[in-house]
Design a protein around this motif. Structure first.
Motif, PDB file in Angstrom:
ATOM      1  N   SER A 106       0.843  -1.198   0.000  1.00 28.86           N
ATOM      2  CA  SER A 106       0.000   0.000   0.000  1.00 28.86           C
ATOM      3  C   SER A 106       0.875   1.243   0.000  1.00 28.86           C
ATOM      4  O   SER A 106       0.407   2.346  -0.278  1.00 28.86           O
ATOM      5  CB  SER A 106      -1.021   0.022   1.142  1.00 28.86           C
ATOM      6  N   ILE A 180      -5.735   7.043   9.435  1.00 27.23           N
ATOM      7  CA  ILE A 180      -5.602   5.606   9.757  1.00 27.23           C
ATOM      8  C   ILE A 180      -6.554   5.376  10.938  1.00 27.23           C
ATOM      9  O   ILE A 180      -6.136   5.430  12.092  1.00 27.23           O
ATOM     10  CB  ILE A 180      -4.154   5.268  10.178  1.00 27.23           C
ATOM     11  N   ASP A 213      -6.432   4.544   5.332  1.00 29.81           N
ATOM     12  CA  ASP A 213      -5.357   3.548   5.252  1.00 29.81           C
ATOM     13  C   ASP A 213      -5.625   2.513   6.351  1.00 29.81           C
ATOM     14  O   ASP A 213      -5.661   2.853   7.532  1.00 29.81           O
ATOM     15  CB  ASP A 213      -4.022   4.280   5.477  1.00 29.81           C
TER      16      ASP A 213
HETATM   17  C1  LIG Z   1      -0.370   2.814   8.155  1.00 29.43           C
HETATM   18  C2  LIG Z   1       0.433   2.075   7.140  1.00 29.43           C
HETATM   19  N1  LIG Z   1       0.193   2.271   5.836  1.00 29.43           N
HETATM   20  C3  LIG Z   1       0.883   1.630   4.893  1.00 29.43           C
HETATM   21  C4  LIG Z   1       1.878   0.739   5.221  1.00 29.43           C
HETATM   22  C5  LIG Z   1       2.641   0.062   4.115  1.00 29.43           C
HETATM   23  O1  LIG Z   1       2.263  -1.253   3.974  1.00 29.43           O
HETATM   24  P1  LIG Z   1       2.693  -2.159   2.742  1.00 29.43           P
HETATM   25  O2  LIG Z   1       3.581  -3.208   3.292  1.00 29.43           O
HETATM   26  O3  LIG Z   1       1.418  -2.697   2.185  1.00 29.43           O
HETATM   27  O4  LIG Z   1       3.387  -1.289   1.754  1.00 29.43           O
HETATM   28  C6  LIG Z   1       2.167   0.482   6.565  1.00 29.43           C
HETATM   29  C7  LIG Z   1       3.251  -0.429   6.931  1.00 29.43           C
HETATM   30  O5  LIG Z   1       3.663  -0.569   8.033  1.00 29.43           O
HETATM   31  C8  LIG Z   1       1.423   1.176   7.548  1.00 29.43           C
HETATM   32  O6  LIG Z   1       1.637   0.990   8.856  1.00 29.43           O
END
Ligand SMILES: Cc1ncc(COP(=O)(O)O)c(C=O)c1O
Length: 423
Positions: A106, A180, A213
């Motif tokens: 992500s 988040i 997110d």
């Molecule tokens: C809030 C948040 N968004 C995105 C990510 C990124 O995740 P990904 O491994 O899917 O790139 C993380 C990873 O720790 C995260 O804590």
């Protein structure tokens, strides 16, 4: 032979990119005797190695040409379908494969959204604290970041509303709010249901787009499940980011953006230029993992593993931490515990003392757009072994106690001097 001066050739954009604070600190915490609460890593015990092996063997027998070939930028259709069905099943979110873009983590979703929405002088709203990776991803596009503080119930919606009113008055058009809401990284808290509803109301009232997110939403250990913002959204205002990094394995780098088709289509064009497609091989493995119904059993296993670690961590914190200098909300899920120390204890200054005691954390200021939060720290509880969690908390408690005492006398000293001067 001459060597080019690469530093002089870098663009302004490249010059603005800074090495991540976490990455630099993590390097210091890699020594085996250091108990690290600093990383954000899932526990390797949570990796379903046997099932992955079984699927890979089958895949190479049954569908090798598809799995080893380039794929479409949108992602493997069957996986997109599976994800849409799962979003419906667990969160009651309506949509189909057309609303899903598979991304390479992500993190890539964040970058693509930054590319799409942030122009020079664009304003975006984030929480304070917020995910460091989102700050890094968005900062590349040089936005004006407005930070709205959190409390134990998530973003302070009243302050958000005040800011939005003010923005309207000054003709500031906000590109999006990034949040988040569930098991926040780093703050560990969940946005309350009433605030979730309020965010959707505000989005309608102020014509706001919300990026939700949600890497940790399925990792709840105690308390009541809360609906994602996306499931409360009846107007295509929320763009949702999901990932298999924390519920399957991070090494697959399989995540998804779930949103209105107009946004997904534009992201596809942006993604084409970045990596053509997310590796089809791991997409096919993830597709089969979902199709064979393994994910739910696996989640039960992870929740039990991490739930136990969360309770070991909070029990140790309760037992050893000197409460007069530090407080923390108990996380009901996710991977992090966020602690706030007395105002005059700077966790960056304290960091070397912690390292000297062979324990590490992430400094609070890394998670604030303006570098504030200097009296906070993030502690990960999913990666260390149970014994090391307890031992690490004991060591950190000593460090906090020493700093708390030292700072208490430091502030006492000037007061005494004042008295003397006054006499
Ligand atoms: C809030 C948040 N968004 C995105 C990510 C990124 O995740 P990904 O491994 O899917 O790139 C993380 C990873 O720790 C995260 O804590």
């Amino acid at each position: 032979m001459t060597v080019p001066h690469y530093e002089n050739l870098f663009s302004n954009r490249a010059n603005k990119m800074k090495a991540s604070v976490i990455r630099e600190l993590l390097k210091l915490t890699q020594k085996p005797d250091i108990i690290s609460f600093a990383g954000g890593l899932p526990n390797p015990l949570a990796f379903p190695v046997e099932k992955v092996e079984e699927i890979i063997c089958d895949l190479l027998k049954d569908e090798p040409t598809k799995a080893l070939q380039y794929g479409s930028t949108e992602g493997v259709t069957e996986l997109r379908n599976q994800i849409a069905q799962r979003m419906k099943k667990i969160w009651n979110i309506d949509g189909d494969a057309e609303n899903v873009l598979i991304t390479t983590g992500s993190q890539q979703g964040l970058d693509l959204l930054g590319r799409l929405f942030i122009g020079s002088a664009s304003t975006i709203v984030m929480e304070a604290p917020t995910y460091l990776g989102a700050l890094n991803a968005f900062n590349v596009y040089s936005p004006q970041i407005v930070s709205i503080p959190l409390d134990d119930d998530g973003i302070k919606v009243d302050l958000l509303r005040d800011y939005l009113m003010n923005a309207v008055k000054h003709n500031i058009y906000i590109k999006f709010l990034y949040t988040i809401p569930t098991f926040h990284n780093p703050a560990g808290v969940c946005m309350s249901l009433s605030r979730r509803k309020k965010i959707i109301d505000l989005a309608h009232e102020f014509d706001l787009v919300v990026i939700e997110d949600d890497p940790y939403g399925e990792l709840r250990y105690t308390g009541e499940t809360l609906p994602p913002l996306k499931s409360l959204d009846d107007g295509d205002r929320v763009i949702y980011l999901g990932t298999f990094s924390k519920t399957l394995v991070p090494g697959f780098r399989i995540a998804w953006t779930y949103g209105p088709k107009t946004v997904i289509d534009k992201m596809v064009i942006a993604k084409q230029a970045v990596d053509l497609c997310t590796p089809p091989f791991t997409q096919y493995v993830a597709k089969e993992y979902l199709k064979r119904g393994y994910i739910d059993q696996h989640l039960t296993k992870i929740i039990s593993l991490y739930g136990k670690k969360q309770s070991i961590m909070t029990k140790a914190m309760n037992e050893y931490m000197p409460r007069e200098y530090i407080r923390w909300p108990v996380p009901e899920g996710g991977m992090f515990l966020w602690a706030t120390l007395n105002e005059n204890i700077n966790t960056t200054d304290m960091f070397n003392d912690a390292l000297a005691q062979n324990v590490a954390y992430v400094i609070g200021s890394a998670f604030f757009a303006d570098g504030s939060g200097t009296n906070c720290m993030r502690l990960n509880f999913t990666h260390p072994t149970d014994d090391r969690i307890v031992e690490g908390v004991k060591r950190l408690s000593n460090v906090v106690e020493n700093w708390g005492k030292a700072k208490a006398t430091e502030t006492a000293a000037p007061r005494e001097q004042e008295l003397i001067t006054g006499v």
